[in-house]
Design a protein around this motif. Structure first.
Motif, PDB file in Angstrom:
ATOM      1  N   UNK A   1       0.853  -0.739  -0.122  1.00 24.53           N
ATOM      2  CA  UNK A   1      -0.241   0.324   0.057  1.00 24.53           C
ATOM      3  C   UNK A   1       1.012   1.097   0.151  1.00 24.53           C
ATOM      4  N   UNK A   2       1.464   1.447  -0.713  1.00 24.99           N
ATOM      5  CA  UNK A   2       2.258   2.269  -1.572  1.00 24.99           C
ATOM      6  C   UNK A   2       2.104   3.627  -1.385  1.00 24.99           C
ATOM      7  N   UNK A   3       0.872   4.378  -1.689  1.00 22.87           N
ATOM      8  CA  UNK A   3       0.305   5.013  -1.388  1.00 22.87           C
ATOM      9  C   UNK A   3      -0.350   5.580  -0.043  1.00 22.87           C
ATOM     10  N   UNK A   4      -0.816   4.276   0.277  1.00 20.72           N
ATOM     11  CA  UNK A   4      -1.261   5.368   2.039  1.00 20.72           C
ATOM     12  C   UNK A   4       0.435   5.404   2.972  1.00 20.72           C
ATOM     13  N   UNK A   5       1.015   4.630   2.409  1.00 23.07           N
ATOM     14  CA  UNK A   5       1.950   4.686   3.149  1.00 23.07           C
ATOM     15  C   UNK A   5       3.084   6.034   3.209  1.00 23.07           C
ATOM     16  N   UNK A   6       3.036   6.831   1.975  1.00 26.07           N
ATOM     17  CA  UNK A   6       4.238   7.915   1.739  1.00 26.07           C
ATOM     18  C   UNK A   6       3.215   9.003   2.565  1.00 26.07           C
ATOM     19  N   UNK A   7       1.841   9.113   2.641  1.00 28.36           N
ATOM     20  CA  UNK A   7       0.983  10.018   3.256  1.00 28.36           C
ATOM     21  C   UNK A   7       0.738   9.207   4.588  1.00 28.36           C
ATOM     22  N   UNK A   8       1.063   8.089   5.051  1.00 33.57           N
ATOM     23  CA  UNK A   8       0.848   8.323   6.433  1.00 33.57           C
ATOM     24  C   UNK A   8       1.926   8.038   7.347  1.00 33.57           C
ATOM     25  N   UNK A   9       2.946   7.831   7.074  1.00 28.37           N
ATOM     26  CA  UNK A   9       4.516   7.677   7.654  1.00 28.37           C
ATOM     27  C   UNK A   9       4.938   9.723   8.076  1.00 28.37           C
ATOM     28  N   UNK A  10       4.738  10.635   7.077  1.00 32.54           N
ATOM     29  CA  UNK A  10       4.564  11.882   7.300  1.00 32.54           C
ATOM     30  C   UNK A  10       4.088  12.238   8.569  1.00 32.54           C
ATOM     31  N   UNK A  11       2.525  11.716   8.549  1.00 32.84           N
ATOM     32  CA  UNK A  11       1.826  12.232   9.494  1.00 32.84           C
ATOM     33  C   UNK A  11       2.207  12.449  10.951  1.00 32.84           C
ATOM     34  N   UNK A  12       2.516  10.538  11.275  1.00 36.61           N
ATOM     35  CA  UNK A  12       2.600   9.930  12.077  1.00 36.61           C
ATOM     36  C   UNK A  12       4.148  10.117  13.279  1.00 36.61           C
ATOM     37  N   UNK A  13       5.788  10.698  11.652  1.00 34.18           N
ATOM     38  CA  UNK A  13       6.082  11.629  12.948  1.00 34.18           C
ATOM     39  C   UNK A  13       5.884  13.089  12.669  1.00 34.18           C
ATOM     40  N   UNK A  14       5.049  13.654  12.063  1.00 38.09           N
ATOM     41  CA  UNK A  14       4.516  14.934  12.343  1.00 38.09           C
ATOM     42  C   UNK A  14       3.421  14.733  14.328  1.00 38.09           C
ATOM     43  N   UNK A  15       2.773  13.597  14.186  1.00 45.30           N
ATOM     44  CA  UNK A  15       2.116  13.804  15.099  1.00 45.30           C
ATOM     45  C   UNK A  15       2.880  13.822  16.881  1.00 45.30           C
ATOM     46  N   UNK A  16       3.840  12.809  16.469  1.00 48.40           N
ATOM     47  CA  UNK A  16       4.624  12.608  17.020  1.00 48.40           C
ATOM     48  C   UNK A  16       5.788  13.562  17.427  1.00 48.40           C
ATOM     49  N   UNK A  17       6.077  14.274  17.104  1.00 47.89           N
ATOM     50  CA  UNK A  17       6.507  15.512  17.081  1.00 47.89           C
ATOM     51  C   UNK A  17       5.979  16.577  17.595  1.00 47.89           C
ATOM     52  N   UNK A  18       4.340  16.802  17.482  1.00 45.63           N
ATOM     53  CA  UNK A  18       3.877  17.593  17.982  1.00 45.63           C
ATOM     54  C   UNK A  18       3.475  17.083  19.421  1.00 45.63           C
ATOM     55  N   UNK A  19       2.870  15.692  19.778  1.00 48.89           N
ATOM     56  CA  UNK A  19       2.419  15.203  20.568  1.00 48.89           C
ATOM     57  C   UNK A  19       3.238  15.742  21.657  1.00 48.89           C
ATOM     58  N   UNK A  20       4.630  14.871  21.475  1.00 47.87           N
ATOM     59  CA  UNK A  20       5.839  15.539  22.719  1.00 47.87           C
ATOM     60  C   UNK A  20       6.272  16.552  22.851  1.00 47.87           C
ATOM     61  N   UNK A  21       6.434  17.642  21.312  1.00 50.12           N
ATOM     62  CA  UNK A  21       6.624  18.768  22.046  1.00 50.12           C
ATOM     63  C   UNK A  21       5.410  19.683  23.378  1.00 50.12           C
TER      64      UNK A  21
END
Length: 685
Positions: free
Chosen positions: A12-32
């Motif tokens: 599911x490559x299209x889903x991966x390239x969309x979801x991975x940055x979202x997870x990273x951003x949520x991790x950044x903002x969640x911790x911050x």
């Protein structure tokens, strides 16, 4: 058990390239932000800022999609861990200092690590995140097979590259199109609104130094010609001039809703009544000591520099006509003294650029007394008195203490004798304030010891004593809020309250006394020259005229409207500072005698050690000479050997098997293993 999951990611490559940055951003903002819920609240409240942050994260991570999918997922996992770490560090810094992670913090990593063990939990969490990252990478490498590149991989790569390129090259335009607002007066609010990525990126842009629109040689010439000293100068009168910048010294009795069982700083209060005194406005709160020091020594204002920057670490890279340079020209011996590591805030390098003759840091102190984790201020006092006694010239001494440095524990020190009282203080705040009051009580006694010692020496002398900034009492201003000293930390009055520290002077040559003076730190050097009747520089001459005209305070530009300060009030000041700090130094072409020389005779320590003789004695080798200190080490034929300090004139090492053609040298290294002092090379023939 992992194969189905990894198969999902690879199919599911299209889903991966969309979801991975979202997870990273949520991790950044969640911790911050401290929680995932707060991160989601930010997304709902500021959708434009979220959208831009997501697009940028998409570009940063998916630029690696051109690689094999296994490599891509490994890199994505590393980015996820990295952004989680950065978010967590930002949250911890916000809790402790009231500001999130800023671009300038990366230039001060050595200070953050060296200052205390307050952030131990940060390293624990980082270690856990690192372990999780390694485990995930191993799983990915084990369970994902190599794949061939496909055409849309190139499309994703190109798209991601364009995103990163546009953000890098046209970020100012993006800010305008999306009406992004940099909240420079409060970085916590800045990150709350713009998110961690955009807030950080805007701060990075803000670190750029803009040339004043009217900057040219004719402008600088006009500024110099119309500014001459506004006070009388007496070339024959040369009193000792001593600055004591006391770490986090402040008057807690200014909090009206708090009372104390006894006055924590009685001697300071007595000087306020009998000597010239007032309030100094510091550009920093709770930290950034070097900026206050920079302003006082140079006359430059950090209000013309980017928010969050530290001038010592970022901008001082050439000789400056600071107070040491100015007073050296007039026959003064110039010394800097600091009871902490020599490298802190790059002082070891900056003091040379500012024109000091010598810098005595904690490495050169023999068996110093500690009060808590830091060297007691009485040690600093004794060093000042020693310098005044030893030199046969008038002294300029800039001393920086360390005893009162935070953090201040939330557990009451059982040795406390002074207690605060207020109905609104929480138990943690009560303990913090009690601990602080007792610390500065000891600092007050050190100040008394200094003045008493100077009275006995009986040389014409003046002392200017002040704190570098207010203490950081609790996380996010908690003690100040509970005591009713501020509201939320963001109003103009809160700004003044959180940046105003009292100062006092003492001298034994004048009966003129002024009370309730109000100066910002950048005027303190000019103020000292005026009291001592010493000539200055183009910068101090300009400042003396501003003071004469009633302009002796410069505040953060965001509050100029609230303070009714016209926009062009400091135009000449800013242009002259740009010329001296960043520009072409037209000032020195106009006034060649004011060009600061390279300080080639600058040393670290009170004096350089010298080796005069080497004497064998009962299995030992006695190194005789001068100016030895406890931390000195003997190097035999270039190799360090175990050294015993005997006294300032003698060191001892084990007697080597042979002294034929041996070379002996004494060196001292700081905590970063850099040699900061060394003797002559003694050759035994």
């Amino acid at each position: 058990m992992f194969k189905p999951t990894f198969k999902f990611f690879t199919k599911n490559k299209p889903l991966v390239i969309a979801v991975v940055p979202l997870i990273a951003l949520l991790a950044l903002e969640g911790f911050s932000n401290g929680s995932l819920i707060k991160a989601i609240t930010w997304i709902r409240s500021y959708p434009s800022e979220f959208f831009l942050s997501y697009i940028l994260m998409f570009g940063i991570i998916n630029i690696f999609y051109i690689l094999p999918k296994r490599a891509y997922l490994v890199i994505a996992t590393i980015f996820l861990s990295l952004f989680s770490c950065l978010g967590f560090i930002s949250q911890q810094k916000l809790k402790v200092k009231g500001d999130p992670l800023l671009p300038s913090d990366f230039l001060l990593a050595k200070e953050a690590i060296g200052i205390s063990d307050h952030f131990r939990n940060v390293f624990v969490v980082l270690g856990i995140l690192l372990a999780v990252t390694v485990a995930l990478v191993r799983l990915i490498l084990k369970h994902i097979a190599r794949e061939r590149k496909q055409r849309y991989s190139s499309i994703v790569f190109v798209s991601s590259f364009l995103v990163v390129f546009v953000f890098y090259s046209f970020f100012n335009s993006i800010q305008n199109v999306f009406a992004l607002q940099l909240i420079s007066y409060s970085q916590s609010l800045n990150y709350q609104q713009n998110g961690t990525m955009l807030g950080f990126l805007m701060d990075t842009e803000y670190l750029k130094i803009a040339k004043p629109s009217n900057y040219q040689e004719s402008t600088i010439n006009d500024i110099i010609q119309k500014n001459t000293p506004s006070y009388p100068v007496n070339a024959d009168f040369k009193p000792n001039i001593i600055f004591v910048m006391s770490e986090a010294f402040w008057d807690p009795t200014l909090m009206k809703n708090v009372s104390f069982s006894q006055d924590p700083i009685p001697f300071f209060h007595s000087l306020q009544k009998s000597q010239t005194s007032g309030t100094m406005l510091s550009a920093v709160y709770g930290g950034g000591t070097a900026n206050t020091e920079f302003e006082a020594l140079t006359g430059f204002s950090t209000q013309f520099l980017p928010n969050g920057s530290i001038a010592y670490d970022q901008y001082v890279n050439r000789p400056l006509e600071a107070l040491p340079t100015i007073l050296s020209r007039q026959g003064y011996a110039t010394s800097a003294i600091h009871t902490y590591d020599d490298w802190f805030y790059s002082r070891d390098k900056v003091y040379q650029q500012e024109g000091f003759d010598k810098f005595i840091s904690k490495e050169f102190l023999n068996n110093p007394e500690y009060k808590g984790p830091y060297i007691r201020d009485t040690v600093l006092t004794q060093q000042i008195l020693n310098q005044v006694k030893e030199t046969n010239k008038p002294d300029f001494i800039y001393s920086v203490s360390m005893q009162d440095h935070g953090p201040y524990d939330t557990t009451e020190d059982p040795g406390n004798t002074i207690k605060a009282s207020s109905a609104n203080l929480s138990p943690d705040s009560q303990a913090i304030l009690d601990n602080y009051a007792n610390r500065i009580s000891d600092v007050d006694q050190s100040l008394k010891q200094l003045i008493d010692g100077l009275k006995q020496i009986n040389q014409p002398t003046m002392v200017i004593f002040y704190g570098d900034h207010l203490p950081m009492l609790g996380d996010n201003y908690s003690v100040y809020k509970e005591a009713g000293f501020i509201e939320n930390g963001n109003t103009y009055q809160d700004y003044l309250n959180l940046h105003s520290v009292p100062f006092v002077t003492w001298n034994n040559f004048s009966t003129t006394v002024h009370h309730n003076l109000n100066l910002s730190a950048n005027f303190m050097g000019t103020f000292a020259l005026q009291l001592a009747q010493k000539s200055g520089s183009p910068m101090t001459d300009l400042l003396s005229n501003l003071m004469q005209n009633g302009t002796d305070i410069i505040i953060n530009k965001d509050y100029w409207n609230a303070a009714n300060i016209p926009a062009n009030t400091f135009a000449d000041y800013e242009s002259l500072q740009y010329d001296l700090l960043f520009g072409k130094e037209y000032s020195y072409d106009i006034l060649p005698d004011h060009r600061p020389p390279s300080k080639t005779n600058y040393i670290q320590g009170d004096a350089l050690p010298t080796v005069a003789d080497v004497i064998p004695s009962e299995g030992s080798l006695i190194i005789e000479g001068n100016n030895f200190v406890e931390n000195d080490k003997v190097y035999l034929n270039g190799k360090e050997v175990k050294t015993t300090y005997l006294n300032p004139n003698s060191l001892s090492i084990d007697l080597p098997e042979s002294l034929v053609k041996a070379t002996i040298q004494v060196k001292l290294s700081d905590s970063r293993n850099k040699v900061i002092s060394k003797s002559n090379v003694y050759k035994n023939n």
